[in-house]
Design an enzyme around this catalytic site. Structure first.
Site, PDB file in Angstrom:
ATOM      1  N   LYS A 260       8.677   0.253   5.268  1.00 46.69           N
ATOM      2  CA  LYS A 260       8.156   1.556   4.865  1.00 46.69           C
ATOM      3  C   LYS A 260       9.324   2.373   4.306  1.00 46.69           C
ATOM      4  O   LYS A 260      10.330   2.586   4.982  1.00 46.69           O
ATOM      5  CB  LYS A 260       7.525   2.282   6.045  1.00 46.69           C
TER       6      LYS A 260
ATOM      7  N   GLY B 201       0.837  -1.189   0.000  1.00 41.20           N
ATOM      8  CA  GLY B 201       0.000   0.000   0.000  1.00 41.20           C
ATOM      9  C   GLY B 201       0.871   1.238   0.000  1.00 41.20           C
ATOM     10  O   GLY B 201       2.109   1.159  -0.005  1.00 41.20           O
TER      11      GLY B 201
ATOM     12  N   PRO C  39       5.496   4.438   0.175  1.00 46.64           N
ATOM     13  CA  PRO C  39       5.051   3.064  -0.098  1.00 46.64           C
ATOM     14  C   PRO C  39       5.505   2.095   0.998  1.00 46.64           C
ATOM     15  O   PRO C  39       6.524   2.305   1.652  1.00 46.64           O
ATOM     16  CB  PRO C  39       5.722   2.737  -1.433  1.00 46.64           C
ATOM     17  N   VAL C  40       4.722   1.040   1.160  1.00 41.68           N
ATOM     18  CA  VAL C  40       5.022  -0.023   2.122  1.00 41.68           C
ATOM     19  C   VAL C  40       5.146  -1.336   1.354  1.00 41.68           C
ATOM     20  O   VAL C  40       4.260  -1.687   0.567  1.00 41.68           O
ATOM     21  CB  VAL C  40       3.926  -0.145   3.197  1.00 41.68           C
TER      22      VAL C  40
ATOM     23  N   ASP D  49      -5.606  10.210  16.290  1.00 39.66           N
ATOM     24  CA  ASP D  49      -5.979   9.877  14.909  1.00 39.66           C
ATOM     25  C   ASP D  49      -6.438   8.419  14.804  1.00 39.66           C
ATOM     26  O   ASP D  49      -6.018   7.685  13.917  1.00 39.66           O
ATOM     27  CB  ASP D  49      -4.801  10.137  13.968  1.00 39.66           C
TER      28      ASP D  49
ATOM     29  N   GLY E 198       0.909   5.307   1.735  1.00 41.93           N
ATOM     30  CA  GLY E 198       0.293   6.305   2.594  1.00 41.93           C
ATOM     31  C   GLY E 198       1.059   7.601   2.544  1.00 41.93           C
ATOM     32  O   GLY E 198       1.889   7.821   1.665  1.00 41.93           O
ATOM     33  N   GLY E 199       0.769   8.473   3.506  1.00 40.62           N
ATOM     34  CA  GLY E 199       1.425   9.772   3.541  1.00 40.62           C
ATOM     35  C   GLY E 199       2.926   9.656   3.731  1.00 40.62           C
ATOM     36  O   GLY E 199       3.680  10.517   3.321  1.00 40.62           O
TER      37      GLY E 199
END
Length: 824
Positions: free
Chosen positions: A533, A512, A518-519, A630, A514-515
């Protein structure tokens, strides 16, 4: 004149009738039994404050009659006289016998059913009074001394100021005996008593065998019972009478509060609390397999988080019977390994001790049974134990002082937090071996935390390079607090190894993006699966979010928090290595029409409870209080067993003060839809902010709908608003996800919705704290208060509620408005 006399007679007659009526009413509610005033089956006496009554009653589904004392109504029974000699009919009568004892008689044949059995030949003029604390006191009228009272002859329940007590010299004690069942008040199998008076603790026995114990009292908590009721019972107090009797009692600081603490037929402790004579809280002290006394045998350590193999041996020990151990029969415990015998020896002249042993520390451990105690300092405790060849272990608590053990260590348990640091004596070479082989695992959180940890990695590499090439240590850029957390222990991974593990970061390995960047899924050389990550150059993640948190967050360790394994800073790359979560994040299951079918109610409930326990660790059990800020479905990762792991601590804050203390920030960060109103509008956050977010998440899990899925137009309600509307319409059942609805679990689902609505109430003070939420979820709090007005959001001109606002100013939240739904 005659007329006047006639009317005067009427006046006296009327006055007499009124006085007689008043006296009759007063007498029917008095609090005393005397030799001339008995108590029949259909009568009661009432304490002066009207809170307690004494009378006969029958349990549910039973015709037996018992004399008891109850608070407010018969269901809140606090004492039973003839629990093992029930009357079969309503012919019982309570009176003062000619010998001064209080007795229950069968009025048909005059036989004594029960008696206080006090030998007091001079107390023929005695009286029994029910006083305002619920104690029935038998007193001598002449001397006004107490002959007998119900508080010192308890049944299965205790109330404020009532004692559980023991006297080592006389052997006398005040203990509690459970009922056989909820509807059978006769003496059951469990007994609660006060033991180990040097460091007193409460024991529960089952048929003369130890079933459970609290661990010693340290002035604040019971060291072996982190789930004990100390949060709910104000005023636990140990004390000692002049005659040497040690006792434990409790009370409430608020006069309007009252509590009944009982020993249940299952051997657990149950507390029912009342406020202004109305029940508002009911909970029990839960027991797991590790709580059962001696579950893992001598030198065996029990850890419930290691289910199903909850027992293990300490370093230098091995199972006494490997065959039984393999079959999970752990009762024989552990023994020292061959070659690991202690080497403490006395010099021939006896003038000194040759110490050839050392100690291995085991933190967060329940103190073993049979502790001996001495009033010495921490250092003296260690040296005294080392100098005594029969001392096998020691621990220190500032209140209890030095505890040490000279016999087999029994009833040990590993806690996530609390307990004591237990120092177990082992040969010196084992300690040296442990130091040499020690590998460092820093537990941290995924997501935004990464950036600063990568900076630390780079800093550590720079320190090593600088020291190697300049021959001196570089200027210290790490704070004192970070030094104390030993950041040098953070493992570093080689770039080449991570490149090989991820097939050169091939797109087919990408899990995936995210901010942070990539992971990738990776498989290390030893076969371990990891998640890597890789910091993107275009990442919006900044270092500032992590500077104040990482020193503590890197030390967090809990089953429901994701685990960081290490980092890599080479070739201009910055990467984090985490434990691999094969089931990705909760939102991938919960909001996918096909995948959500794999989340049945049992799994969803386990996920809800796991998230709550993770938050509880952050708010209560970690070294400092941490607010996540969060919490949402995409930040809940799922391992192979669908165990939830809270991730992304980039926005977390370490706070001080109480649970309701609010902190102000100029930067409102997080995800709209999960933010409570006081944070979104005013920048105020507290523990109750996380509780609000959890409430939204809970409603999402039960309904299977995104909070943002309701934002179709300007006037549409959020999920919270929709749930509140259904609640007011008494149609809340329609909120439940059709894919998960099951009639057999309906009450559990509705209970979770109820808890969710309590968490999203508009005012922070009205929301429960997370420890109460956990108790509600595991049904230890059986009565839930009705939710008050909730706070929810109308979203305007926004396509999604999932975008995190990293730098939104608190005074520019014009796109968010609070709304209220009024009941019809």
């Amino acid at each position: 004149m005659a007329f006047l006399i006639h009317n005067t007679n009427h006046f006296f007659i009327i006055t007499f009738i009124i006085f007689s009526t008043f006296y009759s009413c007063y007498s029917s509610t008095n609090d005393t039994i005397t030799s001339s005033k008995s108590l029949k089956d259909n009568e009661t006496i009432t304490s002066n404050n009207t809170n307690f009554k004494l009378g006969f009653f029958s349990p549910l589904n039973s015709t037996n009659r018992y004399l008891g004392i109850w608070y407010i109504n018969e269901t809140n029974n606090i004492w039973i006289a003839n629990r093992d000699q029930p009357l079969k009919d309503s012919n019982g009568i309570v009176t003062i016998h000619k010998n001064g004892n209080l007795v229950i008689l069968n009025k048909e044949n005059g036989s004594i059913i029960w008696s206080t059995s006090i030998s007091s030949p001079n107390s023929i003029n005695s009286t029994a009074q029910l006083v305002d604390v619920g104690n029935l006191i038998l007193s001598d009228i002449n001397s006004r001394s107490t002959i007998w009272d119900s508080f010192t002859h308890p049944a299965d329940a205790a109330v404020p100021t009532m004692r559980i007590a023991s006297n080592k010299a006389t052997g006398k004690n005040i203990s509690f005996v459970s009922r056989k069942s909820e509807n059978d008040p006769s003496s059951g199998h469990y007994i609660g008593s006060l033991e180990r008076l040097d460091a007193p603790e409460v024991f529960i026995w089952y048929d003369k065998r130890i079933h459970w114990r609290t661990g010693p009292w340290n002035g604040t908590v019971f060291l072996g019972s982190p789930r004990m009721l100390t949060e709910y019972l104000a005023g636990w107090r140990f004390d000692q009478d002049k005659d040497g009797t040690t006792y434990l009692t409790y009370d409430f600081a608020v006069k309007a509060m009252f509590g009944i603490l009982s020993l249940t037929p299952n051997g657990t402790l149950k507390l029912v609390e009342f406020l202004n004579n109305k029940e508002f809280l009911s909970l029990t002290v839960s027991q797991n397999e590790c709580d059962f006394y001696g579950k893992c045998g001598p030198f065996g350590n029990c850890d419930i988080s290691s289910v199903p193999n909850i027992c293990s041996c300490f370093k230098g020990f091995e199972p006494k019977n490997l065959v039984e151990w393999s079959s999970r029969n752990w009762t024989n415990g552990c023994v020292r390994k061959e070659g690991m015998n202690l080497k403490c020896e006395m010099v021939k002249n006896g003038s000194s001790v040759v110490k050839q042993d050392k100690f291995l520390v085991h933190p967060n451990t329940k103190p073993p049974d049979f502790a001996e105690r001495s009033d010495v300092s921490r250092d003296k405790c260690r040296t005294d134990c080392l100098a005594n060849c029969s001392c096998l272990a020691y621990a220190y608590d500032p209140f209890i002082r030095c505890m040490y053990w000279s016999s087999e260590l029994i009833d040990l348990q590993k806690f996530p937090t609390s307990g004591v640091d237990l120092f177990i004596r082992v040969p010196a070479e084992l300690v040296e071996k442990e130091k040499g082989n020690k590998s460092f695992l820093i537990i941290a959180i995924a997501g935004g935390l990464g950036a600063f940890i990568l900076v630390i990695c780079a800093y550590l590499l720079w320190r090593k390079w600088s020291a190697r090439h300049t021959g001196r240590q570089p200027r210290n850029l790490i704070t004192k607090e970070q030094k104390e957390m030993k950041l040098d222990e953070l493992p570093l991974y080689d770039f080449v190894k991570l490149e090989n593990a991820t097939n050169s970061f091939h797109n087919s390995n990408m899990l995936g993006k995210g901010g942070f960047g990539p992971v990738y899924k990776g498989i290390l050389e030893d076969g371990q699966e990891v998640a890597v990550k890789r910091l993107s150059k275009s990442s919006g993640q900044g270092i500032e979010e992590f500077m104040n948190e990482v020193a503590v967050i890197s030390k967090l360790q809990h089953r429901n928090l994701v685990r960081l394994l290490g980092c890599c800073v080479e070739r201009g790359e910055q990467m984090l290595v985490y434990e691999f979560m094969p089931n990705k994040s909760l939102d991938a299951f919960l909001f996918d029409p096909l995948q959500k079918k794999n989340l049945d109610w049992r799994k969803r409930l386990n996920i809800i409870e796991g998230i709550a326990r993770g938050i509880l660790y952050l708010h209560r059990d970690s070294r400092l209080r941490i607010i996540h800020r969060d919490l949402k479905a995409s930040n809940i990762l799922l391992d192979g067993e669908m165990v939830p792991k809270i991730s992304d601590f980039g926005l977390a804050r370490i706070v001080k003060g109480g649970e309701d203390d609010e902190t102000n920030t100029n930067r409102v960060v997080g995800t709209y839809g999960y933010m409570p109103p006081e944070y979104a509008m005013e920048g105020l956050f507290s523990e109750k902010s996380d509780v609000y977010s959890f409430g939204v998440l809970l409603l999402e899990i039960v309904s299977g709908r995104r909070n943002s899925s309701f934002y179709h137009n300007e006037d549409s309600l959020s999920l919270v608003g929709f749930a509140w509307k259904l609640w007011l319409e008494e149609n809340i059942i329609s909120l439940i996800d059709r894919e998960v609805w099951d009639a057999s679990f309906e009450s559990s689902m509705l209970r979770c919705i109820h808890i969710g609505l309590l968490c999203v109430q508009e005012l922070p003070r009205d929301r429960p704290n997370i420890s109460t939420v956990v108790l509600m979820l595991i049904s230890e709090i059986t009565h839930l208060p009705p939710p008050g007005k909730v706070a929810f959001v109308h979203k305007k001109n926004s396509k999604s509620g999932e975008s995190s606002q990293k730098s939104q100013q608190s005074n520019s939240n014009n796109s968010v408005t609070l709304s209220e739904v009024q009941g019809r």
